[in-house]
Enzyme design. Structure first.
Site, PDB file in Angstrom:
ATOM      1  CE1 TYR A  53     -25.495 -17.109  44.807  1.00 47.64           C
ATOM      2  CE2 TYR A  53     -25.780 -17.502  47.144  1.00 47.64           C
ATOM      3  CZ  TYR A  53     -25.476 -17.972  45.887  1.00 47.64           C
ATOM      4  OH  TYR A  53     -25.157 -19.302  45.707  1.00 47.64           O
ATOM      5  CG  LEU A 205     -35.553 -29.640  47.997  1.00 48.15           C
ATOM      6  CD1 LEU A 205     -36.455 -28.651  48.733  1.00 48.15           C
ATOM      7  CD2 LEU A 205     -35.828 -31.063  48.469  1.00 48.15           C
ATOM      8  N   GLY A 208     -36.831 -27.140  43.147  1.00 49.28           N
ATOM      9  CA  GLY A 208     -38.210 -27.077  43.629  1.00 49.28           C
ATOM     10  C   GLY A 208     -39.135 -28.084  42.997  1.00 49.28           C
TER      11      GLY A 208
END
Length: 321
Positions: A53, A205, A208
């Site tokens: 990351y 989610l 998004g």
């Protein structure tokens, strides 16, 4: 925040995990500190990162916050290895040498003497699974790792890894799972449930999209408008997704809550799920996700969302009549 056991292990974690993929790019160290404090104040314990990351910057930021923001022993630190970090024989992949080299790098960047949950980030078809698992065993035996898991494994890959002899069993698998992406229900989730692994959904989610922010276009400050995340978000912007997003919004209106909370509560309470991994650019977004802790979906709404987002199952996932 409710605490849950991760798979068939004795490791207890918060039922929402804090993801840090944006730390070091969209989220600077100061904002990360505020996020971590808000997460811990809400009872959150599981924090997830990876060696790749932002070229390791996510791990470095996390390491800089331990002790000063939240005591190390109040967090369950999860990180990953396998993805290519650099050129050379030990710069990536799931060989024993590459994995143990990656582990040492993660420990150095985070500044800790052990990782609570170390995960293989992906299946490596070029390396015998026995070799990869031997590295996990060595990591636990050496005291550098407490528990081990995998990420992004298909159903057959997960079953193969679980059934391969090793000293320390896998306890979790981290996979994309949301109302927009239910593919793991065909093989991965049944395999995980059968073998006692906890599910850690990433992108709960729908990258998004399930928050409803893209219903009328692409907000200029959203991931969908950024150069490095536009393609990532675009995958879930289609007609099927629009129907599901509308159903989530309708449910949220009826419950007097946000679409975000509805989508997160749905995946959080699916069979086998232990903790969705929620990432946020800023603290306000994170706090909005943490509000889902107060929501349990009524059976009728859960059934309606199940129906609108259902995926087609066929032989052999669906038994013959």
């Amino acid at each position: 925040m409710e605490q849950r056991y991760l798979g068939r292990s004795g490791l207890r974690v918060s039922r929402t995990a804090l993801g840090t993929m944006t730390w070091g790019r969209d989220t600077d160290a100061d904002e990360a500190a505020t996020q971590l404090m808000a997460f811990a104040d809400a009872g959150g314990t599981l924090i997830d990162t990876a060696d790749v990351y932002v070229d390791g910057e996510s791990e470095r930021i996390l390491g800089g916050l331990l002790g000063e923001v939240v005591p190390r022993d109040e967090l369950v630190i999860a990180t990953k290895a396998v993805a290519r970090r650099s050129e050379g024989p030990f710069g990536g992949g799931a060989s024993r040498g590459a994995l143990l080299n990656a582990l040492d790098g993660s420990l150095r960047r985070i500044g800790v003497d052990h990782i609570d949950l170390w995960q293989l980030h992906a299946w490596d078809a070029n390396v015998p699974v026995e070799e990869s698992l031997s590295a996990l065993d060595h990591a636990v035996t050496s005291g550098k790792v407490r528990y081990v898991g995998v990420s992004n494994y298909s159903g057959w890959q997960l079953a193969t890894a679980v059934m391969t002899p090793s000293t320390y069993p896998l306890i979790s698998t981290q996979v994309e799972y949301s109302l927009l992406e239910r593919g793991i229900e065909r093989e991965v989730a049944p395999a995980a449930l059968h073998h006692g692994l906890g599910l850690l959904p990433w992108a709960p989610l729908g990258r998004g999209v399930l928050t409803g922010k893209y219903r009328n276009g692409t907000p200029p400050d959203s991931r969908g408008a950024s150069a490095h995340f536009a393609g990532y978000v675009e995958q879930h912007r289609n007609e099927r997704a629009a129907r599901i997003v509308q159903a989530v919004a309708t449910a949220a209106d009826g419950l007097g809550t946000s679409a975000l909370c509805v989508a997160l509560a749905w995946v959080r309470d699916r069979p086998g799920v232990v903790a969705p991994v929620v990432g946020a650019r800023d603290t306000n977004q994170l706090i909005a996700s943490l509000e889902a802790e107060q929501l349990t979906l009524p059976p009728a709404i859960r059934a309606a969302l199940d129906d609108v987002s259902a995926i087609e199952l066929a032989y052999p996932e669906r038994p013959m009549p």
